[in-house]
Design a protein around this motif. Structure first.
Motif, PDB file in Angstrom:
ATOM      1  N   ILE A   1      10.210   6.827  -3.696  1.00  0.00           N
ATOM      2  CA  ILE A   1      11.418   5.939  -3.773  1.00  0.00           C
ATOM      3  C   ILE A   1      10.858   4.374  -3.671  1.00  0.00           C
ATOM      4  O   ILE A   1      10.013   4.371  -3.016  1.00  0.00           O
ATOM      5  CB  ILE A   1      12.424   5.991  -2.474  1.00  0.00           C
ATOM      6  N   ALA A   2      11.401   3.566  -4.630  1.00  0.00           N
ATOM      7  CA  ALA A   2      10.935   2.216  -4.685  1.00  0.00           C
ATOM      8  C   ALA A   2      11.949   1.340  -5.428  1.00  0.00           C
ATOM      9  O   ALA A   2      12.639   1.818  -6.272  1.00  0.00           O
ATOM     10  CB  ALA A   2       9.621   2.300  -5.418  1.00  0.00           C
ATOM     11  N   PRO A   3      11.888   0.027  -4.899  1.00  0.00           N
ATOM     12  CA  PRO A   3      12.829  -0.808  -5.724  1.00  0.00           C
ATOM     13  C   PRO A   3      12.432  -1.130  -6.933  1.00  0.00           C
ATOM     14  O   PRO A   3      11.314  -0.734  -7.347  1.00  0.00           O
ATOM     15  CB  PRO A   3      12.798  -2.052  -4.931  1.00  0.00           C
ATOM     16  N   PRO A   4      13.092  -1.624  -7.986  1.00  0.00           N
ATOM     17  CA  PRO A   4      13.036  -1.746  -9.320  1.00  0.00           C
ATOM     18  C   PRO A   4      11.602  -2.737  -9.428  1.00  0.00           C
ATOM     19  O   PRO A   4      10.966  -2.570 -10.408  1.00  0.00           O
ATOM     20  CB  PRO A   4      14.253  -2.495  -9.945  1.00  0.00           C
ATOM     21  N   ILE A   5      11.526  -3.729  -8.714  1.00  0.00           N
ATOM     22  CA  ILE A   5      10.534  -4.389  -8.889  1.00  0.00           C
ATOM     23  C   ILE A   5       9.142  -3.837  -8.776  1.00  0.00           C
ATOM     24  O   ILE A   5       8.061  -4.104  -9.208  1.00  0.00           O
ATOM     25  CB  ILE A   5      10.401  -5.816  -8.019  1.00  0.00           C
ATOM     26  N   VAL A   6       9.083  -2.827  -7.979  1.00  0.00           N
ATOM     27  CA  VAL A   6       8.011  -2.028  -7.450  1.00  0.00           C
ATOM     28  C   VAL A   6       7.742  -1.101  -8.876  1.00  0.00           C
ATOM     29  O   VAL A   6       6.546  -0.865  -9.159  1.00  0.00           O
ATOM     30  CB  VAL A   6       7.910  -1.415  -6.098  1.00  0.00           C
ATOM     31  N   GLU A   7       8.822  -0.707  -9.259  1.00  0.00           N
ATOM     32  CA  GLU A   7       8.613   0.413 -10.445  1.00  0.00           C
ATOM     33  C   GLU A   7       8.071  -0.112 -11.648  1.00  0.00           C
ATOM     34  O   GLU A   7       7.320   0.293 -12.261  1.00  0.00           O
ATOM     35  CB  GLU A   7      10.015   1.024 -10.623  1.00  0.00           C
ATOM     36  N   LEU A   8       8.539  -1.432 -11.677  1.00  0.00           N
ATOM     37  CA  LEU A   8       8.018  -2.432 -12.857  1.00  0.00           C
ATOM     38  C   LEU A   8       6.540  -2.619 -12.687  1.00  0.00           C
ATOM     39  O   LEU A   8       5.856  -2.470 -13.457  1.00  0.00           O
ATOM     40  CB  LEU A   8       8.839  -3.725 -13.003  1.00  0.00           C
ATOM     41  N   GLY A   9       6.150  -3.120 -11.543  1.00  0.00           N
ATOM     42  CA  GLY A   9       4.746  -3.084 -11.159  1.00  0.00           C
ATOM     43  C   GLY A   9       3.905  -2.000 -11.297  1.00  0.00           C
ATOM     44  O   GLY A   9       2.867  -2.007 -11.743  1.00  0.00           O
ATOM     45  N   ARG A  10       4.387  -0.954 -10.897  1.00  0.00           N
ATOM     46  CA  ARG A  10       3.565   0.457 -11.086  1.00  0.00           C
ATOM     47  C   ARG A  10       3.547   0.561 -12.770  1.00  0.00           C
ATOM     48  O   ARG A  10       2.506   1.140 -13.129  1.00  0.00           O
ATOM     49  CB  ARG A  10       4.209   1.638 -10.466  1.00  0.00           C
ATOM     50  N   HIS A  11       4.508   0.534 -13.587  1.00  0.00           N
ATOM     51  CA  HIS A  11       4.582   0.822 -14.884  1.00  0.00           C
ATOM     52  C   HIS A  11       3.566  -0.039 -15.728  1.00  0.00           C
ATOM     53  O   HIS A  11       2.701   0.467 -16.510  1.00  0.00           O
ATOM     54  CB  HIS A  11       5.896   0.569 -15.473  1.00  0.00           C
ATOM     55  N   VAL A  12       3.531  -1.299 -15.187  1.00  0.00           N
ATOM     56  CA  VAL A  12       2.724  -2.250 -15.964  1.00  0.00           C
ATOM     57  C   VAL A  12       1.152  -2.353 -15.453  1.00  0.00           C
ATOM     58  O   VAL A  12       0.224  -2.490 -16.146  1.00  0.00           O
ATOM     59  CB  VAL A  12       3.308  -3.690 -15.990  1.00  0.00           C
ATOM     60  N   GLY A  13       0.989  -1.682 -14.249  1.00  0.00           N
ATOM     61  CA  GLY A  13      -0.163  -1.665 -13.587  1.00  0.00           C
ATOM     62  C   GLY A  13      -0.540  -3.087 -12.736  1.00  0.00           C
ATOM     63  O   GLY A  13      -1.925  -3.148 -12.476  1.00  0.00           O
ATOM     64  N   TRP A  14       0.290  -3.793 -12.066  1.00  0.00           N
ATOM     65  CA  TRP A  14      -0.023  -4.756 -11.502  1.00  0.00           C
ATOM     66  C   TRP A  14      -0.560  -4.425 -10.090  1.00  0.00           C
ATOM     67  O   TRP A  14      -0.105  -3.587  -9.442  1.00  0.00           O
ATOM     68  CB  TRP A  14       0.975  -5.759 -11.050  1.00  0.00           C
ATOM     69  N   ARG A  15      -1.486  -5.080  -9.737  1.00  0.00           N
ATOM     70  CA  ARG A  15      -2.293  -4.824  -8.381  1.00  0.00           C
ATOM     71  C   ARG A  15      -2.647  -6.132  -7.773  1.00  0.00           C
ATOM     72  O   ARG A  15      -3.095  -7.269  -8.286  1.00  0.00           O
ATOM     73  CB  ARG A  15      -3.728  -4.136  -8.381  1.00  0.00           C
ATOM     74  N   PRO A  16      -2.307  -6.716  -6.485  1.00  0.00           N
ATOM     75  CA  PRO A  16      -1.211  -5.723  -5.791  1.00  0.00           C
ATOM     76  C   PRO A  16       0.036  -5.850  -6.496  1.00  0.00           C
ATOM     77  O   PRO A  16       0.597  -6.596  -6.974  1.00  0.00           O
ATOM     78  CB  PRO A  16      -1.290  -6.493  -4.198  1.00  0.00           C
ATOM     79  N   LEU A  17       0.894  -4.654  -5.708  1.00  0.00           N
ATOM     80  CA  LEU A  17       2.286  -4.678  -6.338  1.00  0.00           C
ATOM     81  C   LEU A  17       3.145  -5.626  -5.844  1.00  0.00           C
ATOM     82  O   LEU A  17       2.951  -6.110  -4.614  1.00  0.00           O
ATOM     83  CB  LEU A  17       2.768  -3.173  -5.683  1.00  0.00           C
TER      84      LEU A  17
ATOM     85  N   ASP B   1       0.823  -1.213   0.012  1.00  0.00           N
ATOM     86  CA  ASP B   1       0.006   0.068  -0.036  1.00  0.00           C
ATOM     87  C   ASP B   1       0.921   1.621   0.036  1.00  0.00           C
ATOM     88  O   ASP B   1       0.642   2.313  -0.914  1.00  0.00           O
ATOM     89  CB  ASP B   1      -0.930  -0.041   1.079  1.00  0.00           C
ATOM     90  N   VAL B   2       2.111   1.269   0.945  1.00  0.00           N
ATOM     91  CA  VAL B   2       2.831   2.412   0.985  1.00  0.00           C
ATOM     92  C   VAL B   2       3.508   2.694  -0.339  1.00  0.00           C
ATOM     93  O   VAL B   2       3.523   3.715  -0.657  1.00  0.00           O
ATOM     94  CB  VAL B   2       3.745   2.427   2.098  1.00  0.00           C
ATOM     95  N   PHE B   3       3.945   1.716  -0.945  1.00  0.00           N
ATOM     96  CA  PHE B   3       4.834   1.786  -1.998  1.00  0.00           C
ATOM     97  C   PHE B   3       4.209   2.108  -3.430  1.00  0.00           C
ATOM     98  O   PHE B   3       4.695   2.650  -4.374  1.00  0.00           O
ATOM     99  CB  PHE B   3       5.837   0.465  -2.453  1.00  0.00           C
ATOM    100  N   ARG B   4       2.843   2.173  -3.401  1.00  0.00           N
ATOM    101  CA  ARG B   4       1.984   2.764  -4.447  1.00  0.00           C
ATOM    102  C   ARG B   4       2.302   3.930  -4.691  1.00  0.00           C
ATOM    103  O   ARG B   4       2.350   4.333  -5.946  1.00  0.00           O
ATOM    104  CB  ARG B   4       0.425   2.432  -4.018  1.00  0.00           C
ATOM    105  N   THR B   5       2.340   4.839  -3.778  1.00  0.00           N
ATOM    106  CA  THR B   5       2.732   6.223  -4.267  1.00  0.00           C
ATOM    107  C   THR B   5       3.737   6.980  -3.551  1.00  0.00           C
ATOM    108  O   THR B   5       4.366   8.096  -3.906  1.00  0.00           O
ATOM    109  CB  THR B   5       1.730   7.182  -3.410  1.00  0.00           C
ATOM    110  N   THR B   6       4.928   6.138  -3.280  1.00  0.00           N
ATOM    111  CA  THR B   6       6.422   6.764  -2.508  1.00  0.00           C
ATOM    112  C   THR B   6       7.105   7.172  -3.766  1.00  0.00           C
ATOM    113  O   THR B   6       6.756   6.794  -4.988  1.00  0.00           O
ATOM    114  CB  THR B   6       7.037   5.601  -2.067  1.00  0.00           C
TER     115      THR B   6
END
Length: 557
Positions: A235-251, A228-233
């Motif tokens: 600063i994030a690790p590459p795996i979270v950045e990839l999930g944000r870019h592609v739109g995976w839920r949950p991250l 939940d927190v990393f959805r809007t931070t």
């Protein structure tokens, strides 16, 4: 276990509070990951847990911090030592004895633990952190990663109920980091230890966190579940950045979870060409600037050499990552190449840079056989701890001294170089008051002022957040574009994926792999970056490569 009740911390010289009105409870047996960019107050928050803030750091603490029922405002660190164990960023700062075994026992001696119990705990900790073979070694002889494990072990032997860790894996190779984090996780799950952990290399630790505490930089703290927190931070690790870019839920927070979600993405990417992670390497077309042959290093009292007959050629225009487990000989090799380190065999020849027009190859010299000033003009080295090279009282004094030692004339001054690397640093600032990134930039400017053709960086990403590491990548690219050879000794696989043209891997003092970065890191389960693991067998290394191929899908569920 830990309660922040309307906590605000204000330092006298600061216009705004570092921490502002924080309400937070960390439960027993919880691993809380503290994240945020450099300078947002992570170390202040950690220091408030064992009373270092404000008892030793100064400033004013408003509100209350309670640990296991004790208010830190009324209990200084010595009265919390049996409850809170703290490991700082630099392990050497906390050592008080000479050998590994003595250091593990020291904290128990101060707490009057019975001798038979001390012996048992020392043995358990040696096994837990893989230190048994080092028990009689002098602390100053250990590599940076080995020292970090000893520092963690010296705290664990006291069996604290709360463990506070400030970048515990920053000096560790990937395998050693996993071992330490696995040990910390066992303490949380099996013994109910509460862990508060700050770390810049989030890709290593985020999957272990029960809670994330994000400091955005305005004094606030955002607490919640990691996904939940990393959805809007920011600063994030590459795996979270990839999930944000592609739109995976949950991250996804682990490679396993990301691979499960990535099958459709891999199928789409497989149909398109893979963009390069780095600009085309130019070093192959540049002349050799350093040629090392049969370099060996052996230290007194050591049965085996630290470096064993290594051959290495560096060409201008390439950035080389030097990798390998802790104690593999990376730092020893760098110091031997620079000339001031010990070398028991072999030759090192470094060409003048930039090459004289009359002789494209330039006169090759051995940096170990010339004066210190001449060696600096051949090879510049930034050590693991940049402050080792800073000894004056202000930034201006350091820069002026560098100009004088380098005999600056037609070339740029140290201040000019520093402003290009990290603009805005005040002349009057004390070098040791700078951030880790600013210290690195200052030492790099001092070294570059001598205009060396070879630049060696030993663990430069230690203490840097993702933003600062991106800036360091830019600096390395600029140095290579000028025709210099850049060598970065590092355990940071994500930094290597973005920065290195070539990777050299060492083991037991020898080079065991040497080739293009993409080939070496993708083929290694240890050194592969997160994106490579998620998208294998496709040869992707970074999220930027995916962005160049796959348009963002925003918030697609």
């Amino acid at each position: 276990m830990i309660t922040f009740d309307h906590v605000t911390v204000q330092y006298d010289a600061a216009a705004d509070p570092v921490l502002r009105d924080i309400d937070l409870t960390v439960e027993e047996g919880e691993l809380c990951l503290v994240v945020g960019h450099t300078g947002v107050g992570k170390s202040t928050l950690l220091g408030a847990v064992n009373g270092l803030v404000p008892h030793f750091t100064g400033g004013t603490l408003f509100g209350s911090v309670t640990v296991d029922g004790r208010d830190t405002a009324h209990h200084p660190p010595r009265e919390l030592a049996d409850v809170v164990g703290v490991v700082g960023q630099d392990p050497l700062d906390g050592f008080v004895t000479d050998t590994v075994e003595e250091e593990l026992a020291y904290s128990m001696e101060q707490l009057a633990v019975p001798p038979e119990t001390m012996r048992k705990r020392v043995e358990e900790t040696l096994d837990l952190l893989g230190l048994a073979d080092l028990r009689h070694r002098a602390l100053h002889e250990l590599s940076g990663g080995q020292q970090q494990r000893v520092a963690i072990g010296s705290v664990l032997t006291a069996h604290p109920r709360v463990l506070v860790l400030d970048e515990p894996t920053s000096a560790l190779d990937p395998t050693a980091a996993e071992e330490v984090l696995a040990a910390i996780t066992r303490l949380v799950h099996d013994l109910g230890v509460t862990v508060l952990l700050a770390e810049h290399r989030l890709e290593r630790v985020v999957q272990y966190a029960d809670r994330v505490l994000y400091l955005p930089g305005d004094g606030r703290a955002v607490s919640g579940a990691p996904a939940d927190v990393f959805r809007t931070t920011t600063i994030a690790p590459p795996i979270v950045e990839l999930g944000r870019h592609v739109g995976w839920r949950p991250l996804p927070l682990s490679v396993r979870d990301a691979r499960r979600a990535a099958a459709p993405l891999r199928a789409r990417l497989a149909a398109t060409p893979v963009p390069s992670a780095r600009p085309a390497i130019t070093g192959a077309q540049q002349p050799s600037v350093l040629d090392a042959r049969a370099v060996s290093v052996r230290y007194r009292g050591q049965a085996l050499p630290a470096v064993r007959e290594v051959d290495l050629e560096l060409r201008g225009g390439e950035t080389v990552a030097l990798m390998g487990r802790n104690g593999s000989g990376k730092s020893s090799l760098l110091w031997a190449l620079q000339g001031s380190g010990q070398r028991t065999g072999g030759t090192v020849r470094v060409s003048h840079w930039p090459p004289p027009k009359s002789s494209p190859e330039g006169p090759a010299r051995d940096p170990g056989s010339v004066s210190a000033a001449q060696a600096r003009r051949l090879v510049g080295l930034v050590p693991q701890t940049p402050t080792d090279l800073l000894y004056l009282e202000s930034v201006k004094q350091e820069l002026d001294q560098s100009d004088a030692e380098s005999a600056v004339g037609a070339g740029p001054s140290a201040r000019t170089v520093l402003d290009r690397l990290a603009p805005g640093i005040d002349d009057g600032a004390h070098p040791r008051d700078l951030s880790e990134g600013q210290k690195l930039a200052l030492v790099l400017a001092i070294q570059l002022c001598a205009a060396p053709g070879v630049v060696l960086l030993d663990e430069p990403t230690r203490g840097l957040d993702y933003r600062a590491k991106a800036e360091l990548t830019r600096i390395c690219d600029e140095l290579a574009a000028e025709g210099r050879a850049v060598v970065v000794s590092t355990h940071d696989v994500e930094f290597v994926a973005r920065t290195a043209d070539r990777v050299v891997v060492m083991a037991e003092g020898e080079i065991v792999a040497d080739g293009p970065a993409a080939d070496v890191v993708v083929s290694s389960p240890v050194f592969a970056p997160q994106v490579a693991k998620v998208l294998a067998p496709l040869p992707y290394l970074t999220v930027d490569q995916v962005r160049a191929t796959e348009p963002g899908e925003g918030g697609r569920p």
